[in-house]
Design a protein around this motif. Structure first.
Motif, PDB file in Angstrom:
ATOM      1  N   SER A 147       6.583  27.180 -34.690  1.00  0.00           N
ATOM      2  CA  SER A 147       5.770  26.426 -33.734  1.00  0.00           C
ATOM      3  C   SER A 147       5.028  27.424 -32.858  1.00  0.00           C
ATOM      4  O   SER A 147       5.225  28.634 -32.967  1.00  0.00           O
ATOM      5  N   GLY A 148       4.184  26.900 -31.963  1.00  0.00           N
ATOM      6  CA  GLY A 148       3.429  27.778 -31.078  1.00  0.00           C
ATOM      7  C   GLY A 148       2.140  28.251 -31.710  1.00  0.00           C
ATOM      8  O   GLY A 148       1.694  27.741 -32.745  1.00  0.00           O
ATOM      9  N   SER A 149       1.549  29.258 -31.121  1.00  0.00           N
ATOM     10  CA  SER A 149       0.256  29.747 -31.583  1.00  0.00           C
ATOM     11  C   SER A 149       0.407  30.530 -32.877  1.00  0.00           C
ATOM     12  O   SER A 149       1.460  31.087 -33.175  1.00  0.00           O
ATOM     13  N   ALA A 150      -0.687  30.579 -33.641  1.00  0.00           N
ATOM     14  CA  ALA A 150      -0.667  31.286 -34.926  1.00  0.00           C
ATOM     15  C   ALA A 150      -0.397  32.768 -34.729  1.00  0.00           C
ATOM     16  O   ALA A 150       0.259  33.408 -35.553  1.00  0.00           O
ATOM     17  N   GLY A 151      -0.887  33.316 -33.625  1.00  0.00           N
ATOM     18  CA  GLY A 151      -0.723  34.745 -33.400  1.00  0.00           C
ATOM     19  C   GLY A 151       0.625  35.122 -32.823  1.00  0.00           C
ATOM     20  O   GLY A 151       1.041  36.277 -32.901  1.00  0.00           O
ATOM     21  N   SER A 152       1.309  34.135 -32.222  1.00  0.00           N
ATOM     22  CA  SER A 152       2.606  34.414 -31.618  1.00  0.00           C
ATOM     23  C   SER A 152       3.554  33.242 -31.869  1.00  0.00           C
ATOM     24  O   SER A 152       3.895  32.492 -30.955  1.00  0.00           O
ATOM     25  N   PRO A 153       3.974  33.053 -33.124  1.00  0.00           N
ATOM     26  CA  PRO A 153       4.786  31.886 -33.465  1.00  0.00           C
ATOM     27  C   PRO A 153       6.197  31.965 -32.882  1.00  0.00           C
ATOM     28  O   PRO A 153       6.727  33.050 -32.644  1.00  0.00           O
ATOM     29  N   THR A 154       6.777  30.801 -32.679  1.00  0.00           N
ATOM     30  CA  THR A 154       8.160  30.690 -32.226  1.00  0.00           C
ATOM     31  C   THR A 154       9.008  30.166 -33.369  1.00  0.00           C
ATOM     32  O   THR A 154       8.623  29.221 -34.063  1.00  0.00           O
ATOM     33  N   VAL A 155      10.169  30.769 -33.568  1.00  0.00           N
ATOM     34  CA  VAL A 155      11.077  30.365 -34.636  1.00  0.00           C
ATOM     35  C   VAL A 155      12.254  29.626 -34.019  1.00  0.00           C
ATOM     36  O   VAL A 155      12.907  30.131 -33.114  1.00  0.00           O
ATOM     37  N   THR A 156      12.525  28.414 -34.522  1.00  0.00           N
ATOM     38  CA  THR A 156      13.656  27.632 -34.036  1.00  0.00           C
ATOM     39  C   THR A 156      14.503  27.157 -35.220  1.00  0.00           C
ATOM     40  O   THR A 156      14.015  27.035 -36.341  1.00  0.00           O
ATOM     41  N   THR A 157      15.771  26.858 -34.943  1.00  0.00           N
ATOM     42  CA  THR A 157      16.694  26.390 -35.974  1.00  0.00           C
ATOM     43  C   THR A 157      16.537  24.893 -36.170  1.00  0.00           C
ATOM     44  O   THR A 157      16.507  24.133 -35.208  1.00  0.00           O
ATOM     45  N   THR A 158      16.449  24.457 -37.423  1.00  0.00           N
ATOM     46  CA  THR A 158      16.267  23.039 -37.742  1.00  0.00           C
ATOM     47  C   THR A 158      17.577  22.276 -37.682  1.00  0.00           C
ATOM     48  O   THR A 158      17.627  21.152 -37.178  1.00  0.00           O
ATOM     49  N   ASN A 159      18.657  22.856 -38.220  1.00  0.00           N
ATOM     50  CA  ASN A 159      19.931  22.158 -38.300  1.00  0.00           C
ATOM     51  C   ASN A 159      21.052  23.152 -38.035  1.00  0.00           C
ATOM     52  O   ASN A 159      21.338  24.021 -38.856  1.00  0.00           O
ATOM     53  N   ALA A 160      21.685  23.029 -36.888  1.00  0.00           N
ATOM     54  CA  ALA A 160      22.715  23.991 -36.489  1.00  0.00           C
ATOM     55  C   ALA A 160      23.926  23.961 -37.418  1.00  0.00           C
ATOM     56  O   ALA A 160      24.541  24.996 -37.675  1.00  0.00           O
ATOM     57  N   SER A 161      24.267  22.784 -37.939  1.00  0.00           N
ATOM     58  CA  SER A 161      25.425  22.707 -38.832  1.00  0.00           C
ATOM     59  C   SER A 161      25.140  23.379 -40.165  1.00  0.00           C
ATOM     60  O   SER A 161      26.017  24.028 -40.751  1.00  0.00           O
ATOM     61  N   GLY A 162      23.919  23.233 -40.657  1.00  0.00           N
ATOM     62  CA  GLY A 162      23.546  23.921 -41.888  1.00  0.00           C
ATOM     63  C   GLY A 162      23.586  25.423 -41.711  1.00  0.00           C
ATOM     64  O   GLY A 162      24.070  26.160 -42.584  1.00  0.00           O
ATOM     65  N   LEU A 163      23.084  25.884 -40.572  1.00  0.00           N
ATOM     66  CA  LEU A 163      23.130  27.312 -40.276  1.00  0.00           C
ATOM     67  C   LEU A 163      24.572  27.795 -40.160  1.00  0.00           C
ATOM     68  O   LEU A 163      24.910  28.892 -40.632  1.00  0.00           O
ATOM     69  N   SER A 164      25.435  26.967 -39.574  1.00  0.00           N
ATOM     70  CA  SER A 164      26.838  27.338 -39.447  1.00  0.00           C
ATOM     71  C   SER A 164      27.470  27.569 -40.820  1.00  0.00           C
ATOM     72  O   SER A 164      28.232  28.519 -41.024  1.00  0.00           O
ATOM     73  N   ARG A 165      27.139  26.708 -41.788  1.00  0.00           N
ATOM     74  CA  ARG A 165      27.671  26.880 -43.139  1.00  0.00           C
ATOM     75  C   ARG A 165      27.074  28.112 -43.823  1.00  0.00           C
ATOM     76  O   ARG A 165      27.774  28.819 -44.565  1.00  0.00           O
ATOM     77  N   LEU A 166      25.800  28.379 -43.608  1.00  0.00           N
ATOM     78  CA  LEU A 166      25.189  29.584 -44.169  1.00  0.00           C
ATOM     79  C   LEU A 166      25.889  30.821 -43.635  1.00  0.00           C
ATOM     80  O   LEU A 166      26.244  31.739 -44.394  1.00  0.00           O
ATOM     81  N   GLN A 167      26.107  30.865 -42.333  1.00  0.00           N
ATOM     82  CA  GLN A 167      26.786  32.014 -41.740  1.00  0.00           C
ATOM     83  C   GLN A 167      28.232  32.103 -42.213  1.00  0.00           C
ATOM     84  O   GLN A 167      28.758  33.205 -42.402  1.00  0.00           O
ATOM     85  N   TYR A 168      28.858  30.967 -42.449  1.00  0.00           N
ATOM     86  CA  TYR A 168      30.216  30.968 -42.990  1.00  0.00           C
ATOM     87  C   TYR A 168      30.226  31.660 -44.359  1.00  0.00           C
ATOM     88  O   TYR A 168      31.145  32.425 -44.673  1.00  0.00           O
ATOM     89  N   ALA A 169      29.220  31.374 -45.173  1.00  0.00           N
ATOM     90  CA  ALA A 169      29.114  32.036 -46.479  1.00  0.00           C
ATOM     91  C   ALA A 169      29.048  33.539 -46.318  1.00  0.00           C
ATOM     92  O   ALA A 169      29.579  34.292 -47.152  1.00  0.00           O
ATOM     93  N   TRP A 170      28.419  33.988 -45.249  1.00  0.00           N
ATOM     94  CA  TRP A 170      28.281  35.424 -44.983  1.00  0.00           C
ATOM     95  C   TRP A 170      29.540  36.019 -44.362  1.00  0.00           C
ATOM     96  O   TRP A 170      29.585  37.218 -44.092  1.00  0.00           O
ATOM     97  N   GLY A 171      30.544  35.191 -44.105  1.00  0.00           N
ATOM     98  CA  GLY A 171      31.763  35.689 -43.461  1.00  0.00           C
ATOM     99  C   GLY A 171      31.683  35.695 -41.959  1.00  0.00           C
ATOM    100  O   GLY A 171      32.473  36.361 -41.283  1.00  0.00           O
ATOM    101  N   VAL A 172      30.730  34.923 -41.411  1.00  0.00           N
ATOM    102  CA  VAL A 172      30.529  34.867 -39.957  1.00  0.00           C
ATOM    103  C   VAL A 172      30.835  33.450 -39.472  1.00  0.00           C
ATOM    104  O   VAL A 172      30.280  32.477 -39.984  1.00  0.00           O
ATOM    105  N   GLY A 173      31.726  33.313 -38.489  1.00  0.00           N
ATOM    106  CA  GLY A 173      31.992  32.013 -37.901  1.00  0.00           C
ATOM    107  C   GLY A 173      32.931  31.159 -38.737  1.00  0.00           C
ATOM    108  O   GLY A 173      33.377  31.546 -39.817  1.00  0.00           O
ATOM    109  N   THR A 174      33.213  29.976 -38.220  1.00  0.00           N
ATOM    110  CA  THR A 174      34.193  29.096 -38.849  1.00  0.00           C
ATOM    111  C   THR A 174      33.586  28.058 -39.777  1.00  0.00           C
ATOM    112  O   THR A 174      34.289  27.476 -40.598  1.00  0.00           O
ATOM    113  N   GLY A 175      32.299  27.773 -39.628  1.00  0.00           N
ATOM    114  CA  GLY A 175      31.656  26.787 -40.494  1.00  0.00           C
ATOM    115  C   GLY A 175      32.293  25.416 -40.436  1.00  0.00           C
ATOM    116  O   GLY A 175      32.202  24.626 -41.373  1.00  0.00           O
TER     117      GLY A 175
END
Length: 499
Positions: free
Chosen positions: A324-352
């Motif tokens: 989101s934000g301007s084309a020259g300075s975009p902002t990155v946000t997480t779409t689904n925190a639970s999905g990210l939690s499972r991704l990080q769990y796959a990496w050995g990070v967090g409890t998922g």
């Protein structure tokens, strides 16, 4: 041992007649770099060190023209691409902790002036100490799982290898989803690739599995490719919704990986992230939750690498992140925190979400020593039947509900019989056997689950204060479960995951 390879400048190598010729405007012949190339000999890379996301194009990575990643424009210069990429990659790192991106390449991208700009993505990632997987995509007009034009394919890779083979952060994925080839034909192409580009360290080459990169057992067994990493894909839609438990997905991935987990990266997996679904919650027969939990469980358990599809791609419901934000300075946000939690769990990070027990969800207790499941012997429904360890088979007698009974204790109920985990005769003696028995609420039927490490628990009986244990620390199928004084040994530790 290093050797120096000199490439002789050749002309007239670009052949017309490509399937995508009408869309390949401004294609130029790029002569190979005549600079001496030192043969790549980087050390083997642990597959699980590659933890990342795909950064894809708005329309599709299957393109007959140049590839323009989401957040970029085709008119961007190298400096503009580098600037935008630095911001976007910083957002990826901050939101996910990823150390890897996977991006597409094709002939029009590499053989035109756009390559001069596109390399800004790669260079920005390298500057941020990130790994970059460059995967070759075929064109949109074919999608037949085969290389569109062999001459252009080899020319493209020569340019890429010349520029990046000396950089340990860059990885080369020969061809994405080679479903148009037999195993023999595909492995011959890969062996030829290794022969053609000795400057590329084989430890930094990824070979996709057969079909839609779904099975890497065949390529893994090829003696010509033993130093290469292996790339596998899996999605819920691959199974048409027929796999509805995490255990089924774990079994599927394990079978498709075979004995090659330490070389394998799950370079594509994902599901809808913009509909509010809770991927760390109770599975409840939902194929989407089951696939994400099962795949991430097994990536972690097998020590594989994991690269989510996609991290960023505008308009894609699977996208883990949004711009989101301007084309020259975009902002990155997480779409689904639970999905990210499972991704990080796959990496050995967090409890998922493995630190939460959901009412109505079914769980497996897997012994850390043997890997086998807590099981009611012979799937008996008889009160007093023995509790043993047995290989996972998906049976209801290996599935348990975990219900909060207050004061930090739980009753653990078998799905098959409806009886609970119980210390025989309410014994407080070390070595007393475990059985199933109708719920009475007695202390010998109540258990405290205390984390020892992420997703791994000691299970302590309220009556005796002793731990759930495999008799004699046996790894044998059928060994009985007992209670004994807590020692911290692996036979007293249990991975608890949803079925």
């Amino acid at each position: 041992m290093r050797r120096i390879i000199f490439f002789i400048l050749c002309t007239g190598l670009i052949i017309t007649g490509c399937k995508k010729e009408a869309n390949q405007k401004n294609i130029v012949t790029v002569a190979p770099d005549t600079t001496a190339i030192i043969r790549g000999s980087f050390p083997a890379v642990p597959a699980d060190s590659l933890r990342g996301v795909n950064w894809a194009c708005d329309g599709d990575n299957f393109s007959d023209g140049i590839l323009v990643l989401s957040g970029l424009t085709s008119s961007d210069s190298y400096s503009t691409v580098t600037s935008k990429s630095t911001i976007i990659l910083s957002g990826i790192q901050a939101n996910t902790r990823a150390n890897t991106i996977r991006i597409p390449v094709n002939y029009p991208t590499v053989a035109t002036s756009w390559w001069g700009s596109y390399t800004g993505v790669i260079d920005a990632a390298i500057a941020k100490n990130m790994n970059v997987i460059l995967g070759c995509w075929e064109g949109a007009s074919s999608k037949d799982g085969q290389i569109d034009n062999n001459t252009q394919f080899w020319s493209m890779w020569q340019i890429i290898v010349n520029k990046y083979s000396s950089n340990p952060h860059v990885f080369f994925e020969i061809f994405n989803e080679p479903h148009g080839y037999t195993l023999a034909d595909w492995t011959a192409i890969c062996a030829n690739w290794l022969s053609k580009y000795p400057a590329a360290s084989q430890t930094h080459v990824l070979v996709d599995g057969t079909s839609y990169a779904q099975d890497i057992t065949g390529v893994g067994a090829d003696s010509r490719l033993t130093k290469c990493l292996l790339s596998i894909h899996d999605y819920a839609f691959f199974s048409n919704g027929s796999l509805t438990t995490a255990a089924q997905w774990e079994t599927r991935l394990k079978g498709n990986v075979g004995n090659y987990a330490n070389r394998t990266v799950l370079t594509e997996f994902g599901d809808v992230m913009n509909n509010g679904i809770n991927y760390t919650g109770a599975i409840g027969g939902n194929a989407d939750i089951a696939s994400i939990q099962g795949l991430t469980n097994e990536v972690r358990a097998l020590g594989m690498g994991g690269v989510y599809w996609p991290g960023i791609r505008n308009g894609d419901s699977y996208a883990m992140l949004s711009l989101s934000g301007s084309a020259g300075s975009p902002t990155v946000t997480t779409t689904n925190a639970s999905g990210l939690s499972r991704l990080q769990y796959a990496w050995g990070v967090g409890t998922g979400g493995t630190d939460v027990f959901y009412a109505g969800a079914y769980y497996r207790f897997l012994n850390l020593n043997s890997g086998e499941a807590m099981d009611v012997n012979s799937a008996s429904t008889t009160s007093g039947a023995a509790i043993i360890q047995w290989p996972q088979n998906g049976g209801n007698n290996q599935q348990w509900t975990i219900t909060d009974n207050g004061s930090g204790y739980y009753k653990i109920t078998n799905r098959n019989s409806g009886d609970v985990l119980d210390v025989n005769s309410a014994s407080t003696a070390s070595g007393a056997s475990l059985i199933q028995y109708p719920w009475s609420g007695a202390n010998n039927q109540q258990w405290q689950l205390t984390p020892v490490s992420t997703g791994v628990y000691k299970v302590i009986n309220r009556n005796s204060g002793m731990a759930l244990d495999v008799n004699g620390a046996s790894a044998a199928s059928g060994a009985g479960l007992i209670q004994s004084t807590w020692s911290g040994a692996n036979n007293q530790q249990w991975t608890v995951v949803q079925q």
